[in-house]
Design a protein around this motif. Structure first.
Motif, short mmCIF file in Angstrom:
data_model
loop_
_atom_site.label_atom_id
_atom_site.label_comp_id
_atom_site.label_asym_id
_atom_site.label_seq_id
_atom_site.Cartn_x
_atom_site.Cartn_y
_atom_site.Cartn_z
N GLN A 32 -82.60 -2.88 24.19
CA GLN A 32 -82.38 -2.78 25.63
C GLN A 32 -81.74 -1.44 26.02
O GLN A 32 -81.63 -1.12 27.20
CB GLN A 32 -81.54 -3.97 26.11
N THR A 33 -81.32 -0.65 25.04
CA THR A 33 -80.86 0.71 25.32
C THR A 33 -81.94 1.52 26.05
O THR A 33 -81.62 2.47 26.76
CB THR A 33 -80.51 1.44 24.01
N ALA A 34 -83.19 1.14 25.85
CA ALA A 34 -84.29 1.87 26.52
C ALA A 34 -84.15 1.82 28.03
O ALA A 34 -84.67 2.70 28.73
CB ALA A 34 -85.64 1.27 26.09
N ILE A 35 -83.48 0.81 28.55
CA ILE A 35 -83.28 0.72 30.01
C ILE A 35 -81.80 0.80 30.35
O ILE A 35 -81.35 0.27 31.36
CB ILE A 35 -83.89 -0.58 30.58
N GLY A 36 -81.04 1.47 29.48
CA GLY A 36 -79.62 1.66 29.74
C GLY A 36 -78.75 0.49 29.33
O GLY A 36 -77.57 0.44 29.66
N GLY A 37 -79.33 -0.46 28.57
CA GLY A 37 -78.59 -1.65 28.15
C GLY A 37 -77.95 -1.48 26.78
O GLY A 37 -77.71 -0.36 26.32
N ARG A 38 -77.72 -2.58 26.13
CA ARG A 38 -76.96 -2.62 24.89
C ARG A 38 -77.87 -2.72 23.67
O ARG A 38 -78.90 -3.40 23.73
CB ARG A 38 -76.05 -3.86 24.90
N PRO A 39 -77.46 -2.11 22.55
CA PRO A 39 -78.33 -2.15 21.36
C PRO A 39 -78.33 -3.51 20.66
O PRO A 39 -79.11 -3.70 19.75
CB PRO A 39 -77.72 -1.07 20.45
N TRP A 40 -77.48 -4.43 21.07
CA TRP A 40 -77.53 -5.77 20.48
C TRP A 40 -78.32 -6.75 21.36
O TRP A 40 -78.32 -7.93 21.11
CB TRP A 40 -76.12 -6.31 20.16
N HIS A 41 -78.99 -6.18 22.37
CA HIS A 41 -79.93 -6.96 23.17
C HIS A 41 -81.33 -6.39 22.98
O HIS A 41 -81.50 -5.18 22.85
CB HIS A 41 -79.57 -6.90 24.66
N PHE B 260 -89.36 -0.93 8.20
CA PHE B 260 -88.15 -0.10 8.22
C PHE B 260 -87.20 -0.38 9.38
O PHE B 260 -86.17 0.28 9.49
CB PHE B 260 -88.50 1.41 8.22
N HIS B 261 -87.50 -1.38 10.24
CA HIS B 261 -86.63 -1.64 11.39
C HIS B 261 -85.20 -1.95 10.97
O HIS B 261 -84.25 -1.59 11.66
CB HIS B 261 -87.14 -2.85 12.18
N THR B 262 -85.05 -2.64 9.86
CA THR B 262 -83.72 -3.17 9.51
C THR B 262 -82.97 -2.29 8.52
O THR B 262 -81.86 -2.64 8.12
CB THR B 262 -83.87 -4.57 8.87
N VAL B 263 -83.57 -1.18 8.12
CA VAL B 263 -82.91 -0.35 7.11
C VAL B 263 -81.89 0.57 7.79
O VAL B 263 -82.24 1.36 8.66
CB VAL B 263 -83.94 0.49 6.33
N ALA B 264 -80.64 0.44 7.38
CA ALA B 264 -79.56 1.20 8.01
C ALA B 264 -79.70 2.69 7.69
O ALA B 264 -79.86 3.08 6.53
CB ALA B 264 -78.20 0.69 7.52
N ALA B 265 -79.64 3.51 8.73
CA ALA B 265 -79.74 4.96 8.54
C ALA B 265 -78.63 5.46 7.61
O ALA B 265 -78.86 6.33 6.76
CB ALA B 265 -79.65 5.66 9.90
N ALA B 266 -77.44 4.89 7.74
CA ALA B 266 -76.31 5.33 6.90
C ALA B 266 -76.59 5.05 5.42
O ALA B 266 -76.19 5.82 4.54
CB ALA B 266 -75.02 4.62 7.34
N THR C 198 -83.10 -5.85 14.26
CA THR C 198 -82.23 -4.70 14.50
C THR C 198 -81.06 -5.09 15.40
O THR C 198 -79.90 -4.87 15.03
CB THR C 198 -83.02 -3.52 15.10
N PRO C 199 -81.31 -5.69 16.58
CA PRO C 199 -80.16 -6.13 17.38
C PRO C 199 -79.27 -7.15 16.65
O PRO C 199 -78.06 -7.16 16.87
CB PRO C 199 -80.79 -6.74 18.64
N LEU C 200 -79.85 -7.97 15.78
CA LEU C 200 -79.00 -8.90 15.01
C LEU C 200 -78.05 -8.13 14.10
O LEU C 200 -76.85 -8.43 14.04
CB LEU C 200 -79.88 -9.85 14.18
N LEU C 201 -78.58 -7.12 13.42
CA LEU C 201 -77.72 -6.32 12.53
C LEU C 201 -76.69 -5.52 13.34
O LEU C 201 -75.55 -5.36 12.91
CB LEU C 201 -78.57 -5.39 11.66
#
Lengths: 228, 228
Positions: free
Chosen positions: A103-112, A139-145, A199-202
């Motif tokens: 939801q960050t795509a519309i200015g929202g939160r990354p856990w939505h 690769f959606h769930t693979v942490a960049a870190a 991804t939002p779950l993680l």
């Protein structure tokens, strides 16, 4: 293998670039701006060595002639990115879409999450590429870190979905080359409706525990990879 | 602890009953029919011994006075089940909803999900219980076959979500009593919109590999349980 990473200057893309070039694949980092791609390549070479098989180009040039194209862009830029590269994709190309519709795509939160009209960002991607191009979600769930921490293996499984078994195996071979990572065939492309939501779950788990790289391992079988 | 398992004669419910009674909790198996509950209790005692702390009752009687009520029913029966028990639930009761909104509820496939109007089956459950009852979503992804295999630990993490931290910790304490299982706090109840969708993902993986008990481990932290 020759791999282009479109949007390869972001955290996820550059982490994948480090790991794949580190494994000996010829990686081309794509970006909207050649200068950004060059900076990302320079940073990668600083870590991998000057002779690392990694180069940079603008997105449309990065994908030409590459059998595997990984797309790691924010959801807000997904449609524009495919518009940039679609004419350069040849039939048979495997496009690995890693877009999470946050939801960050519309200015929202990354856990939505948002729900694309096509069901998933991967199915949206499939509607944007020429016939014969094979889209795989991964690769959606693979942490960049975790990808960027080259001193240790990646303690995560990669959830792969798609309608073409050979394409999934090709992506799986890349995954297997990264120490620690395994790939799990999750079924047809429409399963991306679920895997993209992880991804939002993680993000929610990371937030709850104040950590940066939660991920998944799948249990219930000793080995994963290609099903028998 | 005193735990009621509503719909406890199904595969998931009876597996949880075996594990929790085996850990010494006083378990009441609830069913629509007393005879079914009794048969399930007899089967559990055959495995755990005649003095196992497990009993049976009709659903409305099973929940009376129990501080924790686990609801493991098919989505098609969820609303009717809550209608049966809601008047017996006291403020403070922790209701653990394990419903996965699978498309089997409308004659479809278990690897396809439905989207409840409330966002998730857990939020639907929250709309069906009296004020003060604390709903937690958990156990969706735990394979019934893994629970029933008492000779080995459960190699899976339990994804827990809910709006009440104490309620999540109480459920987490149950999870910790089952060998192998850990609990991960995934955030507020609305995260069930994602965790409930993981059941069809695991069904898809099981189908692809012809196995019966795929599950999740979460990586990125040495220990899970209650966040600091």
């Amino acid at each position: 293998m020759d791999v282009a990473i479109v949007g390869g200057t972001g955290n996820e893309g550059s982490g994948l670039g480090l790991r794949l070039a580190g494994a000996g694949h010829r990686v081309t980092i794509g970006s909207r701006e050649a200068a950004k791609a060059a900076a990302s390549v320079a940073a990668a070479r600083e870590r991998l060595g000057d002779d690392a098989p990694i180069d940079g180009a603008e997105n449309p040039d990065a994908v030409v002639g590459r059998p595997i194209v990984i797309v790691t862009v924010p959801f807000a830029g997904q449609v524009a990115t495919y518009a940039q590269i679609r004419d350069r994709l040849e039939p048979g190309t495997v496009v690995v879409d890693a877009t999470s519709p946050l939801q960050t795509a519309i200015g929202g939160r990354p856990w939505h999450a948002l729900r694309p009209w096509q069901g998933s960002a991967a199915e949206l991607a499939a509607s944007l590429v020429p016939d014969g191009v094979r889209v795989v979600g991964a690769f959606h769930t693979v942490a960049a870190a975790a990808l960027a921490a080259l001193d240790r293996p990646v303690d995560e499984d990669v959830l792969v979905c798609g309608d073409d078994d050979d394409a999934k195996r090709l992506v799986g071979a890349l995954v297997d080359d990264v120490p620690g990572m395994r790939w799990v065939d999750c079924g047809p492309l429409e399963v991306a409706r679920i895997t993209e939501q992880l991804t939002p779950l993680l993000v929610s788990i990371n937030r709850r525990y104040r950590i940066k790289e939660s991920g998944f391992r799948i249990t219930g079988r000793d080995a994963w990879g290609a099903p028998a």
